[in-house]
Design a protein around this motif. Structure first.
Motif, PDB file in Angstrom:
ATOM      1  N   GLN A 171       0.830  -1.211   0.000  1.00 53.60           N
ATOM      2  CA  GLN A 171       0.000   0.000   0.000  1.00 53.60           C
ATOM      3  C   GLN A 171       0.860   1.254   0.000  1.00 53.60           C
ATOM      4  OE1 GLN A 171      -2.473   0.478   3.507  1.00 53.60           O
ATOM      5  NE2 GLN A 171      -4.034   1.591   2.350  1.00 53.60           N
ATOM      6  N   GLU A 177      -2.171   4.891   0.319  1.00 50.87           N
ATOM      7  CA  GLU A 177      -2.531   5.089   1.733  1.00 50.87           C
ATOM      8  C   GLU A 177      -3.925   5.681   1.913  1.00 50.87           C
ATOM      9  OE1 GLU A 177       2.039   5.751   1.841  1.00 50.87           O
ATOM     10  OE2 GLU A 177       0.370   6.077   0.438  1.00 50.87           O
ATOM     11  N   HIS A 178      -4.439   6.334   0.867  1.00 53.06           N
ATOM     12  CA  HIS A 178      -5.756   6.952   0.962  1.00 53.06           C
ATOM     13  C   HIS A 178      -6.899   5.935   0.932  1.00 53.06           C
ATOM     14  CE1 HIS A 178      -4.948   6.406  -3.327  1.00 53.06           C
ATOM     15  NE2 HIS A 178      -6.260   6.423  -3.533  1.00 53.06           N
ATOM     16  N   LEU A 179      -6.589   4.674   0.566  1.00 52.26           N
ATOM     17  CA  LEU A 179      -7.627   3.651   0.488  1.00 52.26           C
ATOM     18  C   LEU A 179      -7.956   3.089   1.871  1.00 52.26           C
ATOM     19  CD1 LEU A 179      -6.558   1.534  -2.639  1.00 52.26           C
ATOM     20  CD2 LEU A 179      -8.144   3.457  -2.546  1.00 52.26           C
ATOM     21  N   SER A 180      -9.231   2.811   2.086  1.00 53.42           N
ATOM     22  CA  SER A 180      -9.646   2.124   3.312  1.00 53.42           C
ATOM     23  C   SER A 180      -9.233   0.661   3.209  1.00 53.42           C
ATOM     24  CB  SER A 180     -11.164   2.214   3.479  1.00 53.42           C
ATOM     25  OG  SER A 180     -11.813   1.476   2.449  1.00 53.42           O
ATOM     26  N   ASP A 181      -9.310  -0.078   4.307  1.00 55.44           N
ATOM     27  CA  ASP A 181      -8.960  -1.501   4.283  1.00 55.44           C
ATOM     28  C   ASP A 181      -9.813  -2.258   3.269  1.00 55.44           C
ATOM     29  OD1 ASP A 181      -6.968  -1.242   6.131  1.00 55.44           O
ATOM     30  OD2 ASP A 181      -8.158  -1.934   7.843  1.00 55.44           O
ATOM     31  N   GLU A 182     -11.085  -1.921   3.209  1.00 56.98           N
ATOM     32  CA  GLU A 182     -11.990  -2.586   2.269  1.00 56.98           C
ATOM     33  C   GLU A 182     -11.624  -2.257   0.827  1.00 56.98           C
ATOM     34  OE1 GLU A 182     -16.749  -2.530   1.165  1.00 56.98           O
ATOM     35  OE2 GLU A 182     -16.141  -2.140   3.249  1.00 56.98           O
ATOM     36  N   GLN A 183     -11.313  -1.011   0.570  1.00 54.69           N
ATOM     37  CA  GLN A 183     -10.914  -0.597  -0.779  1.00 54.69           C
ATOM     38  C   GLN A 183      -9.582  -1.229  -1.173  1.00 54.69           C
ATOM     39  OE1 GLN A 183     -11.054   3.626   0.009  1.00 54.69           O
ATOM     40  NE2 GLN A 183     -12.921   3.898  -1.227  1.00 54.69           N
TER      41      GLN A 183
END
Length: 208
Positions: A171, A177-183
């Protein structure tokens, strides 16, 4: 075999702790606390910690083998479609079950693990299934000859497990880093699947 809700809770708790603390670093008391059951119940259902990890592997292995057989034997789909489904399903399976796959990775390098023979037997069965499928594709002129099936499987397993186990480094390296865990999970599944399908089909269907 079918498990009741208490047994499932015990298996899930054990899987989580074996992944984070290691098999040898996890006690039956730890598992009982995590599953909110008493130690006697674990003993009653599974007998020992060794039998408990064996039950985890048997449950996961049986499900995967059934899934794999279903994918590869589906003659309503082309060989390429079935191969794509194999890659996609495997990547989703690993990414969705990080605890089990961390246990699996760790167990394979520890010679004193009681499940090593079980792992070896499963690897042999999976190899035979995929090798048979590729052999059938070769007979039909779909796949190239002289394919190193074991190295192809190792590439699929190794790449997927590495991405799964180092996902947060991935990541950061890819500026996500801007993505959520789900994304991030969705991105990793799609990106890894597409990469492996292209890579492995270059070996399967393109001339070297």
């Amino acid at each position: 075999m079918e498990y009741n809700q208490k047994q499932v809770s015990i298996l899930e708790a054990a899987e989580k702790l074996f992944a984070s603390q290691g098999f040898h670093g996890t006690s039956v008391r730890d598992i009982a606390h995590e599953a909110d059951v008493n130690i006697a119940m674990i003993s009653y259902y599974f007998g020992s910690k060794e039998k408990l990890i064996e039950a985890i592997f048997l449950k996961r292995i049986y499900t995967w083998r059934q899934t794999l057989e279903g994918i590869l034997s589906d003659s309503s789909k082309s060989f390429i479609e079935r191969f794509d489904a194999l890659v996609e399903t495997y990547v989703v399976r690993v990414m969705s079950n990080p605890c089990f796959n961390l246990i699996l990775m760790r167990a394979q390098i520890q010679s004193d693990m009681t499940v090593n023979e079980l792992i070896h037997q499963n690897k042999k069965e999976v190899y035979e299934l995929i090798s048979g499928f590729i052999g059938e594709g070769q007979v039909h002129g779909i796949f190239n000859k002289d394919i190193d099936v074991i190295m192809m499987i190792n590439t699929l397993i190794g790449t997927t497990n590495h991405v799964m186990s180092t996902r947060h480094h991935f990541q950061r390296l890819t500026n996500l880093e801007h993505l959520s865990d789900e994304q991030l999970q969705e991105y990793l599944v799609t990106h890894t699947s597409n990469h492996l399908k292209k890579l492995l089909k270059a070996i399967l269907i393109h001339e070297a």
